[in-house]
Design an enzyme around this catalytic site. Structure first.
Site, PDB file in Angstrom:
ATOM      1  N   LYS A 172       0.883  -1.176   0.000  1.00 44.92           N
ATOM      2  CA  LYS A 172       0.000   0.000   0.000  1.00 44.92           C
ATOM      3  C   LYS A 172       0.914   1.217   0.000  1.00 44.92           C
ATOM      4  O   LYS A 172       1.447   1.605   1.033  1.00 44.92           O
ATOM      5  CB  LYS A 172      -0.875  -0.015   1.263  1.00 44.92           C
ATOM      6  CG  LYS A 172      -2.229   0.662   1.101  1.00 44.92           C
ATOM      7  CD  LYS A 172      -2.188   2.103   0.638  1.00 44.92           C
ATOM      8  CE  LYS A 172      -1.955   3.055   1.785  1.00 44.92           C
ATOM      9  NZ  LYS A 172      -1.812   4.463   1.321  1.00 44.92           N
ATOM     10  N   CYS A 204      13.267  10.435   7.491  1.00 46.04           N
ATOM     11  CA  CYS A 204      13.100   9.998   8.885  1.00 46.04           C
ATOM     12  C   CYS A 204      14.390  10.186   9.664  1.00 46.04           C
ATOM     13  O   CYS A 204      14.371  10.495  10.845  1.00 46.04           O
ATOM     14  CB  CYS A 204      12.671   8.547   8.909  1.00 46.04           C
ATOM     15  SG  CYS A 204      13.705   7.532   7.876  1.00 46.04           S
ATOM     16  N   GLU A 264       9.109   1.359  11.153  1.00 43.95           N
ATOM     17  CA  GLU A 264      10.154   2.358  10.906  1.00 43.95           C
ATOM     18  C   GLU A 264       9.473   3.706  11.038  1.00 43.95           C
ATOM     19  O   GLU A 264       8.765   4.140  10.132  1.00 43.95           O
ATOM     20  CB  GLU A 264      10.727   2.199   9.498  1.00 43.95           C
ATOM     21  CG  GLU A 264      11.455   0.898   9.268  1.00 43.95           C
ATOM     22  CD  GLU A 264      12.843   0.877   9.875  1.00 43.95           C
ATOM     23  OE1 GLU A 264      13.203   1.812  10.623  1.00 43.95           O
ATOM     24  OE2 GLU A 264      13.558  -0.104   9.614  1.00 43.95           O
ATOM     25  N   GLU A 317       9.373  15.747  15.832  1.00 49.49           N
ATOM     26  CA  GLU A 317       9.817  15.712  14.449  1.00 49.49           C
ATOM     27  C   GLU A 317       9.070  16.785  13.645  1.00 49.49           C
ATOM     28  O   GLU A 317       7.849  16.823  13.649  1.00 49.49           O
ATOM     29  CB  GLU A 317       9.502  14.338  13.896  1.00 49.49           C
ATOM     30  CG  GLU A 317      10.052  14.118  12.518  1.00 49.49           C
ATOM     31  CD  GLU A 317       9.818  12.693  12.052  1.00 49.49           C
ATOM     32  OE1 GLU A 317       8.694  12.213  12.206  1.00 49.49           O
ATOM     33  OE2 GLU A 317      10.765  12.094  11.526  1.00 49.49           O
TER      34      GLU A 317
HETATM   35  P1  NAD Z   1       1.778   8.336   7.681  1.00 53.18           P
HETATM   36  O1  NAD Z   1       1.966   7.479   8.860  1.00 53.18           O
HETATM   37  O2  NAD Z   1       0.659   9.271   7.665  1.00 53.18           O
HETATM   38  O3  NAD Z   1       1.587   7.447   6.352  1.00 53.18           O
HETATM   39  C1  NAD Z   1       2.427   6.374   6.054  1.00 53.18           C
HETATM   40  C2  NAD Z   1       1.619   5.325   5.313  1.00 53.18           C
HETATM   41  O4  NAD Z   1       0.604   4.844   6.191  1.00 53.18           O
HETATM   42  C3  NAD Z   1       0.904   5.848   4.065  1.00 53.18           C
HETATM   43  O5  NAD Z   1       0.911   4.861   3.060  1.00 53.18           O
HETATM   44  C4  NAD Z   1      -0.519   6.058   4.566  1.00 53.18           C
HETATM   45  O6  NAD Z   1      -1.481   5.988   3.552  1.00 53.18           O
HETATM   46  C5  NAD Z   1      -0.666   4.904   5.542  1.00 53.18           C
HETATM   47  N1  NAD Z   1      -1.707   5.106   6.537  1.00 53.18           N
HETATM   48  C6  NAD Z   1      -2.245   6.262   6.993  1.00 53.18           C
HETATM   49  N2  NAD Z   1      -3.215   6.009   7.885  1.00 53.18           N
HETATM   50  C7  NAD Z   1      -3.295   4.665   8.018  1.00 53.18           C
HETATM   51  C8  NAD Z   1      -4.085   3.788   8.829  1.00 53.18           C
HETATM   52  N3  NAD Z   1      -5.013   4.253   9.644  1.00 53.18           N
HETATM   53  N4  NAD Z   1      -3.852   2.470   8.730  1.00 53.18           N
HETATM   54  C9  NAD Z   1      -2.913   1.978   7.904  1.00 53.18           C
HETATM   55  N5  NAD Z   1      -2.146   2.754   7.100  1.00 53.18           N
HETATM   56  C10 NAD Z   1      -2.327   4.083   7.166  1.00 53.18           C
HETATM   57  O7  NAD Z   1       3.169   9.005   7.494  1.00 53.18           O
HETATM   58  P2  NAD Z   1       3.574  10.027   6.369  1.00 53.18           P
HETATM   59  O8  NAD Z   1       3.052  11.350   6.789  1.00 53.18           O
HETATM   60  O9  NAD Z   1       3.188   9.511   5.048  1.00 53.18           O
HETATM   61  O10 NAD Z   1       5.165   9.985   6.460  1.00 53.18           O
HETATM   62  C11 NAD Z   1       5.867  10.768   7.310  1.00 53.18           C
HETATM   63  C12 NAD Z   1       6.336   9.994   8.521  1.00 53.18           C
HETATM   64  O11 NAD Z   1       7.020   8.794   8.141  1.00 53.18           O
HETATM   65  C13 NAD Z   1       7.328  10.759   9.344  1.00 53.18           C
HETATM   66  O12 NAD Z   1       6.973  10.712  10.698  1.00 53.18           O
HETATM   67  C14 NAD Z   1       8.656  10.045   9.102  1.00 53.18           C
HETATM   68  O13 NAD Z   1       9.590  10.167  10.090  1.00 53.18           O
HETATM   69  C15 NAD Z   1       8.232   8.659   8.873  1.00 53.18           C
HETATM   70  N6  NAD Z   1       9.210   7.928   8.065  1.00 53.18           N
HETATM   71  C16 NAD Z   1      10.020   7.030   8.680  1.00 53.18           C
HETATM   72  C17 NAD Z   1      10.969   6.351   7.975  1.00 53.18           C
HETATM   73  C18 NAD Z   1      11.880   5.364   8.643  1.00 53.18           C
HETATM   74  O14 NAD Z   1      12.520   4.594   7.985  1.00 53.18           O
HETATM   75  N7  NAD Z   1      11.993   5.340   9.952  1.00 53.18           N
HETATM   76  C19 NAD Z   1      11.093   6.564   6.609  1.00 53.18           C
HETATM   77  C20 NAD Z   1      10.261   7.476   5.991  1.00 53.18           C
HETATM   78  C21 NAD Z   1       9.318   8.151   6.749  1.00 53.18           C
END
Ligand code: NAD
Length: 487
Positions: A181, A290, A256, A389
């Site tokens: 997804k 991240c 992650e 963050e």
């Molecule tokens: P997010 O958590 O909103 O979304 C991430 C994914 O989760 C997307 O595909 C989204 O559609 C999905 N999602 C959203 N709501 C959901 C739910 N209720 N159930 C299941 N899936 C759902 O995060 P974002 O805003 O897209 O990304 C930013 C965040 O990601 C930041 O906090 C960043 O630090 C983190 N990040 C971490 C890493 C790492 O390797 N540690 C890498 C990249 C980003």
């Protein structure tokens, strides 16, 4: 958008190696962050589509060619896909740049990394060995690494291609069948790679991709009883939901999540190298990494000099469109931009002061989601800016007095992803490195995330489990202990 890229029409959801319309028929508009304009649309997959994708993956394991393949054959397919990604590097980089707004040079580097994930795990697929264990007389005991089954992968928008390669390549190398997804904000590259996987020869069901909203397709994937393991990259808030869903189905997951990663600069450090790294680690991908180096902790003895030099450097940094190919692009969305601006407003109200601000290039469209990169000083270590963050190009600078103070400050957030220490004293650098609670630690360097070969992941609120390197293969495998009584 001037980038000459053929944007794909909304093709639906990718199941059994073919596009099919989503169950609801709904689509989602994709905006180019650089211009604020709609550039493409994707299918809004939902629970019905996820269910079909999970069933396709299960079939591929139990009845299809995928489940019968040897590790060597799987490895060859992965390597072939890596080569196809390289062959399409220009197209994919343009797609990634249009979708995320990042500078072309960054998008090209990202595509190289995606290809490398498939190359690395392609070569590793037949090199995961079990052990033989001395046991009672008359027994042979051995450990086997088997596929977990159907693995679900929920990925974010900041590096759509890289995140796809990072989690999917090791899962396929270990023989799992995958359902991905991707993020609704940016996912054109993962969708294109799915097509390239067919060209590489992956059999039906090994790789399924269901684009859609997080609360629909994402939540359905996390909760699906046919999933054997979940790999999630994204925010801590959604990570909590995913972990709860995994717990309800009694399956494992890797999370992650975010970071508030510090670079610690001692007075005896190589100043030029540290300055260049400190600036680069927060500017890369407009701070939407991240492992962005979002805090710099500076020994008080060199505070004034270090900050003066950092100011000079930072004021030259420019944001612009992908084609301008400057230091950084816009942030991903209008919502993300106003979220960042809100954090900065609150920080300034609580006493934080701008030390230096970069600029937004003339010619960057005013409808784009640009945020000028900034360094803040006078940051209270207990404030939101010091602890939370931002996920934008914003660096918090804080002084420390001695080694113990530096370690305390470095460990003072709830996160624990990456850190760097800069010092000419090797013993001190080692002492600090051992005491900072993170999953990846750098001495006299800093690599946001590091190479494909380096295990990566968090401690504390940054998540758990390891991706990248060989570790990822063990995370995505089920170990079975086989006990043979031969007498
Ligand atoms: P997010 O958590 O909103 O979304 C991430 C994914 O989760 C997307 O595909 C989204 O559609 C999905 N999602 C959203 N709501 C959901 C739910 N209720 N159930 C299941 N899936 C759902 O995060 P974002 O805003 O897209 O990304 C930013 C965040 O990601 C930041 O906090 C960043 O630090 C983190 N990040 C971490 C890493 C790492 O390797 N540690 C890498 C990249 C980003």
């Amino acid at each position: 958008m001037n980038i000459n890229v053929k944007l794909p029409p909304a093709k639906g959801v990718f199941i059994d190696n073919a596009w099919r319309p989503s169950h609801s028929g709904r689509t989602l508009a994709m905006l180019a962050p650089a211009t604020g304009q709609v550039i493409a649309s994707i299918a809004a997959g939902d629970a019905e589509d996820v269910d079909l994708a999970v069933k396709s993956a299960r079939r591929s394991l139990e009845q299809g060619a995928w489940g019968r393949m040897t590790a060597t054959e799987r490895g060859r397919l992965l390597s072939r896909l890596g080569r196809l990604i390289e062959d399409h590097a220009e197209e994919l980089a343009k797609l990634e740049a249009a979708d995320t707004g990042k500078p072309m040079k960054q998008a090209k580097a990202d595509v190289t990394a995606v290809a490398r994930y498939f190359e690395y795990y392609g070569a590793a697929a037949d090199k995961v060995h079990g052990d033989t264990i001395p046991f009672l007389d008359g027994y042979l005991v051995t450990t086997l690494y088997e596929p977990l089954g159907v693995t679900g992968h929920i990925i974010p928008w900041n590096y759509p291609g890289q995140m796809f390669g990072r989690t999917v390549a090791p899962a396929l190398a270990m023989g799992n069948a995958t359902v991905v997804k991707p993020a609704e904000e940016a996912c054109l590259v993962p969708l294109r790679i799915a097509e390239l996987a067919v060209e590489a020869g992956f059999p039906e069901g090994a790789l399924n991709v269901v684009p859609g909203l997080g609360e629909e397709a994402g939540a359905a994937l996390a909760a699906h009883p046919g999933i054997d393991f979940l790999s999630f990259t994204g925010s801590p808030e959604v990570g909590t939901l995913v972990q709860i869903a995994a717990a309800k189905n009694h399956i494992g997951c890797t999370l992650e999540l975010g970071g508030k990663s510090p670079q610690i600069v001692f007075a005896d450090a190589d100043m030029d190298a540290a300055l260049a790294s400190v600036a680069a680690a927060i500017v890369q991908n407009a701070g939407q990494t991240c492992s962005a180096g979002s805090r710099v902790l500076v020994e008080r003895r060199i505070w004034d000099r270090f900050l003066a030099d950092l100011k000079t450097r930072f004021e030259k940094i420019q944001a612009g469109t992908p084609e301008m190919d400057l230091d950084l692009g816009p942030v991903i969305s209008a919502g993300q931009k106003s979220r960042i601006e809100g954090i900065l407003k609150r920080a300034e109200a609580s006493g934080a002061m701008v030390l230096a601000r970069g600029s937004i290039a003339a010619g960057a469209p005013s409808e784009g989601f640009y945020v000028a990169p900034a360094v803040y000083q006078n940051v209270d270590p207990s404030s939101e800016l010091a602890r939370e963050e931002v996920f934008g190009p914003v660096l918090a600078a804080m002084p420390f007095d001695d080694e113990a103070d530096a370690i305390k400050l470095a460990n003072s957030t709830e996160f624990g992803l990456v850190a760097g220490v800069w010092s000419g004293d090797g013993s001190r650098a080692m002492r600090v490195a051992r005491k900072v609670r993170v999953g990846q630690m750098y001495i006299n360097g800093y690599g946001a995330g590091g190479g494909i070969e380096l295990p990566f992941g968090g401690m504390k609120k940054s998540g758990h489990g390891r991706e990248k390197g060989f570790e990822a293969l063990y995370e995505l495998a089920a170990m079975k202990t086989l006990v043979v009584k031969h007498g």
